[in-house]
Write a protein that holds these residues in place. Sequence first.
Motif, PDB file in Angstrom:
ATOM      1  N   ILE A  14      12.780 -95.364 -51.949  1.00 33.87           N
ATOM      2  CA  ILE A  14      12.725 -95.105 -50.510  1.00 33.87           C
ATOM      3  C   ILE A  14      13.483 -93.818 -50.185  1.00 33.87           C
ATOM      4  O   ILE A  14      12.986 -92.948 -49.458  1.00 33.87           O
ATOM      5  N   ARG A  15      14.677 -93.666 -50.736  1.00 33.09           N
ATOM      6  CA  ARG A  15      15.478 -92.454 -50.523  1.00 33.09           C
ATOM      7  C   ARG A  15      14.697 -91.217 -50.964  1.00 33.09           C
ATOM      8  O   ARG A  15      14.593 -90.229 -50.230  1.00 33.09           O
ATOM      9  N   ASP A  16      14.115 -91.273 -52.154  1.00 34.37           N
ATOM     10  CA  ASP A  16      13.389 -90.125 -52.685  1.00 34.37           C
ATOM     11  C   ASP A  16      12.131 -89.808 -51.881  1.00 34.37           C
ATOM     12  O   ASP A  16      11.795 -88.637 -51.682  1.00 34.37           O
ATOM     13  N   ALA A  17      11.425 -90.825 -51.400  1.00 37.71           N
ATOM     14  CA  ALA A  17      10.215 -90.604 -50.601  1.00 37.71           C
ATOM     15  C   ALA A  17      10.556 -89.948 -49.259  1.00 37.71           C
ATOM     16  O   ALA A  17       9.835 -89.060 -48.794  1.00 37.71           O
ATOM     17  N   LEU A  18      11.643 -90.387 -48.638  1.00 39.36           N
ATOM     18  CA  LEU A  18      12.062 -89.769 -47.375  1.00 39.36           C
ATOM     19  C   LEU A  18      12.441 -88.311 -47.588  1.00 39.36           C
ATOM     20  O   LEU A  18      12.080 -87.442 -46.790  1.00 39.36           O
ATOM     21  N   ARG A  19      13.133 -88.015 -48.663  1.00 39.62           N
ATOM     22  CA  ARG A  19      13.484 -86.624 -48.975  1.00 39.62           C
ATOM     23  C   ARG A  19      12.237 -85.802 -49.245  1.00 39.62           C
ATOM     24  O   ARG A  19      12.124 -84.661 -48.787  1.00 39.62           O
ATOM     25  N   ALA A  20      11.279 -86.364 -49.977  1.00 40.65           N
ATOM     26  CA  ALA A  20      10.030 -85.654 -50.275  1.00 40.65           C
ATOM     27  C   ALA A  20       9.228 -85.372 -49.007  1.00 40.65           C
ATOM     28  O   ALA A  20       8.479 -84.393 -48.943  1.00 40.65           O
ATOM     29  N   ALA A  21       9.404 -86.222 -47.987  1.00 40.47           N
ATOM     30  CA  ALA A  21       8.706 -86.042 -46.710  1.00 40.47           C
ATOM     31  C   ALA A  21       9.416 -85.019 -45.811  1.00 40.47           C
ATOM     32  O   ALA A  21       8.966 -84.761 -44.699  1.00 40.47           O
ATOM     33  N   GLY A  22      10.517 -84.450 -46.290  1.00 43.49           N
ATOM     34  CA  GLY A  22      11.202 -83.412 -45.543  1.00 43.49           C
ATOM     35  C   GLY A  22      12.436 -83.862 -44.790  1.00 43.49           C
ATOM     36  O   GLY A  22      13.019 -83.091 -44.020  1.00 43.49           O
ATOM     37  N   SER A  24      16.392 -85.205 -44.286  1.00 45.84           N
ATOM     38  CA  SER A  24      17.727 -85.203 -44.871  1.00 45.84           C
ATOM     39  C   SER A  24      18.135 -86.667 -44.985  1.00 45.84           C
ATOM     40  O   SER A  24      17.954 -87.424 -44.030  1.00 45.84           O
ATOM     41  N   VAL A  25      18.658 -87.058 -46.123  1.00 44.82           N
ATOM     42  CA  VAL A  25      19.013 -88.458 -46.334  1.00 44.82           C
ATOM     43  C   VAL A  25      20.424 -88.549 -46.903  1.00 44.82           C
ATOM     44  O   VAL A  25      20.741 -87.902 -47.899  1.00 44.82           O
ATOM     45  N   PHE A  26      21.247 -89.361 -46.249  1.00 42.71           N
ATOM     46  CA  PHE A  26      22.587 -89.660 -46.742  1.00 42.71           C
ATOM     47  C   PHE A  26      22.583 -91.094 -47.238  1.00 42.71           C
ATOM     48  O   PHE A  26      22.192 -92.015 -46.514  1.00 42.71           O
ATOM     49  N   ASP A  27      22.995 -91.286 -48.479  1.00 41.81           N
ATOM     50  CA  ASP A  27      23.055 -92.617 -49.066  1.00 41.81           C
ATOM     51  C   ASP A  27      24.357 -93.284 -48.618  1.00 41.81           C
ATOM     52  O   ASP A  27      25.437 -92.929 -49.079  1.00 41.81           O
ATOM     53  N   ALA A  28      24.247 -94.237 -47.702  1.00 40.91           N
ATOM     54  CA  ALA A  28      25.414 -94.917 -47.133  1.00 40.91           C
ATOM     55  C   ALA A  28      25.665 -96.275 -47.779  1.00 40.91           C
ATOM     56  O   ALA A  28      26.503 -97.034 -47.300  1.00 40.91           O
ATOM     57  N   SER A  29      24.976 -96.569 -48.867  1.00 38.30           N
ATOM     58  CA  SER A  29      25.100 -97.893 -49.492  1.00 38.30           C
ATOM     59  C   SER A  29      26.527 -98.183 -49.946  1.00 38.30           C
ATOM     60  O   SER A  29      26.937 -99.331 -49.997  1.00 38.30           O
ATOM     61  N   ARG A  30      27.292 -97.160 -50.259  1.00 41.31           N
ATOM     62  CA  ARG A  30      28.675 -97.364 -50.696  1.00 41.31           C
ATOM     63  C   ARG A  30      29.563 -97.881 -49.574  1.00 41.31           C
ATOM     64  O   ARG A  30      30.628 -98.428 -49.820  1.00 41.31           O
ATOM     65  N   GLU A  80       6.472 -96.157 -48.822  1.00 39.68           N
ATOM     66  CA  GLU A  80       5.423 -95.830 -47.848  1.00 39.68           C
ATOM     67  C   GLU A  80       5.769 -96.374 -46.467  1.00 39.68           C
ATOM     68  O   GLU A  80       5.597 -95.687 -45.455  1.00 39.68           O
ATOM     69  N   LEU A  81       6.259 -97.592 -46.415  1.00 38.06           N
ATOM     70  CA  LEU A  81       6.626 -98.200 -45.143  1.00 38.06           C
ATOM     71  C   LEU A  81       7.810 -97.460 -44.525  1.00 38.06           C
ATOM     72  O   LEU A  81       7.821 -97.210 -43.311  1.00 38.06           O
ATOM     73  N   ALA A  82       8.791 -97.093 -45.316  1.00 35.16           N
ATOM     74  CA  ALA A  82       9.956 -96.379 -44.795  1.00 35.16           C
ATOM     75  C   ALA A  82       9.552 -95.057 -44.163  1.00 35.16           C
ATOM     76  O   ALA A  82       9.964 -94.745 -43.034  1.00 35.16           O
ATOM     77  N   VAL A  83       8.731 -94.281 -44.854  1.00 30.75           N
ATOM     78  CA  VAL A  83       8.293 -92.979 -44.329  1.00 30.75           C
ATOM     79  C   VAL A  83       7.446 -93.178 -43.084  1.00 30.75           C
ATOM     80  O   VAL A  83       7.653 -92.520 -42.057  1.00 30.75           O
ATOM     81  N   SER A  84       6.508 -94.101 -43.131  1.00 28.48           N
ATOM     82  CA  SER A  84       5.634 -94.369 -41.991  1.00 28.48           C
ATOM     83  C   SER A  84       6.422 -94.809 -40.757  1.00 28.48           C
ATOM     84  O   SER A  84       6.230 -94.277 -39.652  1.00 28.48           O
TER      85      SER A  84
END
Length: 101
Positions: A14-22, A24-30, A80-84
């Motif tokens: 999901i993180r990688d797909a959002l980045r590929a769609a343009g 900016s993604v910050f991984d806040a899971s930590r 796909e669902l995340a980007v959509s």
Amino acid sequence: MRRAAKVDDTHAAIRDALRAAGCSVFDASRLGDSFPDLVCAYRGYCALIEAKTGKRKPNPRKDRFAREWQGAVIVANSPELAVSEFFKAWATSCINGAWRG
């Protein structure tokens, strides 16, 4: 010592797909606790993304966080669902005038 937060199997995809769609993604899971997994932004619009595997639902604390948060919180079980859903929320915010970028 605090344990590392567990991430769902779909998290990286999901993180990688959002980045590929343009986005900016910050991984806040930590951050853990009830905060969603990802902070996603595109052209000044920001939403929080909770990555889930299969039909798993957010735990009650995360569900309460999403209800109380005054911004978009998207629960997605596939890239796909995340980007959509992110771009649907982005477009809606632009149309409704909630975002002025």
